[in-house]
Scaffold this motif. Structure first.
Motif, PDB file in Angstrom:
ATOM      1  N   GLU A 189       0.830  -1.199   0.000  1.00 49.24           N
ATOM      2  CA  GLU A 189       0.000   0.000   0.000  1.00 49.24           C
ATOM      3  C   GLU A 189       0.867   1.253   0.000  1.00 49.24           C
ATOM      4  O   GLU A 189       0.528   2.260  -0.631  1.00 49.24           O
ATOM      5  CB  GLU A 189      -0.941  -0.016   1.205  1.00 49.24           C
ATOM      6  N   GLY A 190       2.001   1.177   0.685  1.00 50.13           N
ATOM      7  CA  GLY A 190       2.918   2.307   0.698  1.00 50.13           C
ATOM      8  C   GLY A 190       3.575   2.547  -0.648  1.00 50.13           C
ATOM      9  O   GLY A 190       4.042   3.651  -0.939  1.00 50.13           O
ATOM     10  N   LEU A 191       3.580   1.506  -1.499  1.00 49.63           N
ATOM     11  CA  LEU A 191       4.152   1.635  -2.845  1.00 49.63           C
ATOM     12  C   LEU A 191       3.104   2.003  -3.883  1.00 49.63           C
ATOM     13  O   LEU A 191       3.439   2.247  -5.042  1.00 49.63           O
ATOM     14  CB  LEU A 191       4.821   0.318  -3.253  1.00 49.63           C
ATOM     15  N   GLY A 192       1.810   2.005  -3.449  1.00 47.98           N
ATOM     16  CA  GLY A 192       0.752   2.362  -4.389  1.00 47.98           C
ATOM     17  C   GLY A 192      -0.389   1.379  -4.474  1.00 47.98           C
ATOM     18  O   GLY A 192      -1.363   1.607  -5.194  1.00 47.98           O
ATOM     19  N   GLY A 193      -0.287   0.244  -3.758  1.00 39.39           N
ATOM     20  CA  GLY A 193      -1.406  -0.692  -3.757  1.00 39.39           C
ATOM     21  C   GLY A 193      -0.977  -2.110  -4.078  1.00 39.39           C
ATOM     22  O   GLY A 193       0.184  -2.385  -4.402  1.00 39.39           O
ATOM     23  N   LEU A 194      -1.959  -3.018  -3.992  1.00 36.54           N
ATOM     24  CA  LEU A 194      -1.670  -4.435  -4.205  1.00 36.54           C
ATOM     25  C   LEU A 194      -1.183  -4.729  -5.617  1.00 36.54           C
ATOM     26  O   LEU A 194      -0.578  -5.782  -5.860  1.00 36.54           O
ATOM     27  CB  LEU A 194      -2.920  -5.277  -3.904  1.00 36.54           C
ATOM     28  N   GLN A 195      -1.435  -3.824  -6.554  1.00 41.51           N
ATOM     29  CA  GLN A 195      -0.954  -4.040  -7.914  1.00 41.51           C
ATOM     30  C   GLN A 195       0.576  -3.994  -7.989  1.00 41.51           C
ATOM     31  O   GLN A 195       1.167  -4.375  -9.006  1.00 41.51           O
ATOM     32  CB  GLN A 195      -1.556  -3.015  -8.886  1.00 41.51           C
ATOM     33  N   GLN A 196       1.213  -3.538  -6.924  1.00 39.29           N
ATOM     34  CA  GLN A 196       2.677  -3.502  -6.867  1.00 39.29           C
ATOM     35  C   GLN A 196       3.269  -4.836  -6.405  1.00 39.29           C
ATOM     36  O   GLN A 196       4.480  -4.959  -6.250  1.00 39.29           O
ATOM     37  CB  GLN A 196       3.138  -2.378  -5.927  1.00 39.29           C
ATOM     38  N   ASN A 197       2.403  -5.809  -6.184  1.00 41.28           N
ATOM     39  CA  ASN A 197       2.865  -7.128  -5.762  1.00 41.28           C
ATOM     40  C   ASN A 197       3.713  -7.769  -6.867  1.00 41.28           C
ATOM     41  O   ASN A 197       3.245  -7.968  -7.986  1.00 41.28           O
ATOM     42  CB  ASN A 197       1.660  -8.023  -5.440  1.00 41.28           C
ATOM     43  N   SER A 198       4.959  -8.090  -6.548  1.00 38.20           N
ATOM     44  CA  SER A 198       5.872  -8.707  -7.515  1.00 38.20           C
ATOM     45  C   SER A 198       6.975  -9.420  -6.752  1.00 38.20           C
ATOM     46  O   SER A 198       7.170  -9.192  -5.547  1.00 38.20           O
ATOM     47  CB  SER A 198       6.485  -7.648  -8.436  1.00 38.20           C
ATOM     48  N   LEU A 199       7.706 -10.265  -7.434  1.00 37.55           N
ATOM     49  CA  LEU A 199       8.825 -10.948  -6.786  1.00 37.55           C
ATOM     50  C   LEU A 199       9.884  -9.961  -6.327  1.00 37.55           C
ATOM     51  O   LEU A 199      10.489 -10.134  -5.274  1.00 37.55           O
ATOM     52  CB  LEU A 199       9.442 -11.970  -7.752  1.00 37.55           C
ATOM     53  N   VAL A 200      10.090  -8.904  -7.106  1.00 37.79           N
ATOM     54  CA  VAL A 200      11.081  -7.887  -6.738  1.00 37.79           C
ATOM     55  C   VAL A 200      10.689  -7.221  -5.426  1.00 37.79           C
ATOM     56  O   VAL A 200      11.495  -7.119  -4.485  1.00 37.79           O
ATOM     57  CB  VAL A 200      11.240  -6.840  -7.855  1.00 37.79           C
ATOM     58  N   ASN A 201       9.437  -6.752  -5.327  1.00 35.72           N
ATOM     59  CA  ASN A 201       9.003  -6.071  -4.113  1.00 35.72           C
ATOM     60  C   ASN A 201       8.880  -7.030  -2.935  1.00 35.72           C
ATOM     61  O   ASN A 201       9.123  -6.646  -1.787  1.00 35.72           O
ATOM     62  CB  ASN A 201       7.680  -5.346  -4.353  1.00 35.72           C
ATOM     63  N   ARG A 202       8.467  -8.266  -3.221  1.00 39.55           N
ATOM     64  CA  ARG A 202       8.412  -9.261  -2.139  1.00 39.55           C
ATOM     65  C   ARG A 202       9.802  -9.470  -1.554  1.00 39.55           C
ATOM     66  O   ARG A 202       9.978  -9.506  -0.329  1.00 39.55           O
ATOM     67  CB  ARG A 202       7.862 -10.592  -2.674  1.00 39.55           C
ATOM     68  N   LEU A 203      10.823  -9.608  -2.388  1.00 41.57           N
ATOM     69  CA  LEU A 203      12.186  -9.817  -1.899  1.00 41.57           C
ATOM     70  C   LEU A 203      12.686  -8.603  -1.132  1.00 41.57           C
ATOM     71  O   LEU A 203      13.296  -8.746  -0.066  1.00 41.57           O
ATOM     72  CB  LEU A 203      13.123 -10.123  -3.074  1.00 41.57           C
ATOM     73  N   LYS A 204      12.437  -7.420  -1.650  1.00 43.40           N
ATOM     74  CA  LYS A 204      12.882  -6.213  -0.938  1.00 43.40           C
ATOM     75  C   LYS A 204      12.239  -6.139   0.442  1.00 43.40           C
ATOM     76  O   LYS A 204      12.894  -5.790   1.431  1.00 43.40           O
ATOM     77  CB  LYS A 204      12.532  -4.956  -1.755  1.00 43.40           C
ATOM     78  N   TRP A 205      10.941  -6.466   0.521  1.00 44.05           N
ATOM     79  CA  TRP A 205      10.244  -6.464   1.815  1.00 44.05           C
ATOM     80  C   TRP A 205      10.823  -7.524   2.742  1.00 44.05           C
ATOM     81  O   TRP A 205      11.061  -7.252   3.925  1.00 44.05           O
ATOM     82  CB  TRP A 205       8.765  -6.715   1.593  1.00 44.05           C
ATOM     83  N   MET A 206      11.046  -8.720   2.235  1.00 39.61           N
ATOM     84  CA  MET A 206      11.597  -9.793   3.061  1.00 39.61           C
ATOM     85  C   MET A 206      12.935  -9.386   3.662  1.00 39.61           C
ATOM     86  O   MET A 206      13.179  -9.560   4.861  1.00 39.61           O
ATOM     87  CB  MET A 206      11.774 -11.085   2.230  1.00 39.61           C
ATOM     88  N   LEU A 207      13.811  -8.845   2.831  1.00 40.97           N
ATOM     89  CA  LEU A 207      15.154  -8.492   3.297  1.00 40.97           C
ATOM     90  C   LEU A 207      15.102  -7.357   4.325  1.00 40.97           C
ATOM     91  O   LEU A 207      15.719  -7.437   5.390  1.00 40.97           O
ATOM     92  CB  LEU A 207      16.022  -8.085   2.106  1.00 40.97           C
ATOM     93  N   GLU A 208      14.344  -6.302   4.004  1.00 37.80           N
ATOM     94  CA  GLU A 208      14.348  -5.122   4.870  1.00 37.80           C
ATOM     95  C   GLU A 208      13.513  -5.294   6.126  1.00 37.80           C
ATOM     96  O   GLU A 208      13.932  -4.889   7.219  1.00 37.80           O
ATOM     97  CB  GLU A 208      13.836  -3.908   4.087  1.00 37.80           C
ATOM     98  N   HIS A 209      12.340  -5.919   6.009  1.00 36.12           N
ATOM     99  CA  HIS A 209      11.390  -5.908   7.120  1.00 36.12           C
ATOM    100  C   HIS A 209      11.243  -7.239   7.851  1.00 36.12           C
ATOM    101  O   HIS A 209      10.544  -7.292   8.862  1.00 36.12           O
ATOM    102  CB  HIS A 209      10.016  -5.445   6.618  1.00 36.12           C
ATOM    103  N   THR A 210      11.888  -8.291   7.369  1.00 35.61           N
ATOM    104  CA  THR A 210      11.785  -9.578   8.071  1.00 35.61           C
ATOM    105  C   THR A 210      13.124 -10.229   8.340  1.00 35.61           C
ATOM    106  O   THR A 210      13.199 -11.180   9.110  1.00 35.61           O
ATOM    107  CB  THR A 210      10.909 -10.579   7.282  1.00 35.61           C
ATOM    108  N   MET A 211      14.195  -9.740   7.708  1.00 35.61           N
ATOM    109  CA  MET A 211      15.509 -10.363   7.871  1.00 35.61           C
ATOM    110  C   MET A 211      16.576  -9.408   8.391  1.00 35.61           C
ATOM    111  O   MET A 211      17.734  -9.791   8.539  1.00 35.61           O
ATOM    112  CB  MET A 211      15.986 -10.958   6.533  1.00 35.61           C
ATOM    113  N   GLY A 212      16.187  -8.178   8.672  1.00 43.42           N
ATOM    114  CA  GLY A 212      17.163  -7.219   9.184  1.00 43.42           C
ATOM    115  C   GLY A 212      18.290  -6.948   8.209  1.00 43.42           C
ATOM    116  O   GLY A 212      19.442  -6.774   8.615  1.00 43.42           O
ATOM    117  N   ALA A 213      17.957  -6.924   6.905  1.00 42.59           N
ATOM    118  CA  ALA A 213      18.986  -6.770   5.873  1.00 42.59           C
ATOM    119  C   ALA A 213      18.641  -5.629   4.925  1.00 42.59           C
ATOM    120  O   ALA A 213      18.644  -5.788   3.702  1.00 42.59           O
ATOM    121  CB  ALA A 213      19.152  -8.080   5.110  1.00 42.59           C
ATOM    122  N   ASP A 214      18.332  -4.471   5.477  1.00 41.36           N
ATOM    123  CA  ASP A 214      18.003  -3.300   4.670  1.00 41.36           C
ATOM    124  C   ASP A 214      19.184  -2.980   3.751  1.00 41.36           C
ATOM    125  O   ASP A 214      20.334  -2.899   4.196  1.00 41.36           O
ATOM    126  CB  ASP A 214      17.708  -2.113   5.592  1.00 41.36           C
TER     127      ASP A 214
END
Length: 301
Positions: A189-214
């Motif tokens: 939603e912060g990127l503009g909505g669910l239409q921004q769902n992609s492998l690229v954004n999923r990976l960026k979220w995983m690294l920054e917000h779930t793995m402490g790897a910003d």
């Protein structure tokens, strides 16, 4: 702790009786069954059951000297400086990629080899080769930053990112305190909505917000560019995603497995040098006997 994060221990080796008692105290090691890797979830469950010391990792004739290096976290320059200062390790080549181990030494890597530098892939490669060269003298203790990469096999797929549970679960990542937690849906939603769902954004979220790897996404791009001798601008986002997927992909043979998968298969949750126990993160009254997802204390892990 020494600034080089290397400790030299001269504790001697455990007796055969001590080693035998230790074997009896551990559960029977469950072999990694490759036939169960048809589905990622079955593979991960089977793999996690394999993380115990086996007989090849317990020697009754250990070298007396032990070198310890931990939390490399992808910093290739730091790792190379550690090697240059080490009595145990040295490079065989001018490119500083081929390691060798001095006689009468063993070496323990304490975990967390990736995430915060531009050397994740190259450090993994060096340590896997070193372990194969010295299987009883090199010990790879697995850290949280290493083990959590197994999530890529189940979460970083087109099918997974489009499941309702993956998109709407507000409790995930459940291990992050609620006041700091950013569920994937809110991230999109912060990127503009669910239409921004992609492998690229999923990976960026995983690294920054779930793995402490910003910042790890861009650091991986840098490493891929260096390894291919191209400009960073010539490494597309999809190539970064593929590199994370590939590092835990099961190959047709073990030699074709992804590099992180090869590293973890050679790793262990703990190892002994004499009476010294090496683990990642420590042993305390709070965590002894606890198993994620289970209540109460386990008498035997």
């Amino acid at each position: 702790q020494p600034s080089t994060k290397e400790q030299i221990c001269d504790t001697g080796s455990g007796s055969g009786t001590e080693m035998s008692s230790f074997r009896k105290a551990t559960t029977t090691r469950i072999s990694l069954i490759r036939s169960l890797t048809d589905t990622p979830r079955a593979f991960v469950a089977t793999f996690l059951s394999d993380m115990l010391l086996d007989d090849t990792q317990i020697s009754t004739e250990e070298p007396r000297k032990c070198a310890f290096i931990t939390d490399i976290e992808g910093n290739l320059d730091y790792f190379r400086r550690c090697v240059e200062m080490s009595e145990a390790l040295s490079y065989q080549d001018s490119a500083r990629m081929k390691l060798t181990l001095a006689p009468d030494y063993k070496v323990v890597f304490g975990g967390d080899i990736c995430d915060k530098g531009i050397g994740d892939i190259r450090i993994m490669q060096q340590l896997v080769v070193l372990k194969d060269m010295y299987p009883t003298q090199v010990h790879l203790v697995m850290g949280n930053r290493d083990i959590n990469k197994l999530r890529m096999s189940t979460e970083l797929t087109e099918e997974a990112i489009n499941t309702k549970e993956m998109l709407l679960d507000e409790s995930y990542p459940y291990w992050v305190p609620e006041q700091k937690r950013l569920p994937y849906r809110r991230y999109l939603e912060g990127l503009g909505g669910l239409q921004q769902n992609s492998l690229v954004n999923r990976l960026k979220w995983m690294l920054e917000h779930t793995m402490g790897a910003d910042g790890a996404f861009e650091r991986r791009r840098t490493e891929l560019a260096e390894m291919s001798s191209v400009r960073e601008a010539d490494v597309p986002d999809d190539a970064v995603v593929e590199s994370y997927q590939a590092q835990v992909r099961v190959g047709l043979t073990e030699a074709q497995d992804g590099m992180m998968l090869q590293y973890l298969k050679r790793g262990q949750l703990a190892c002994f040098h004499g009476s010294t126990l090496f683990v990642h993160g420590g042993v305390s009254d709070d965590n002894v006997g606890t198993v994620p997802g289970q209540t109460g204390r386990a008498e035997n892990a």
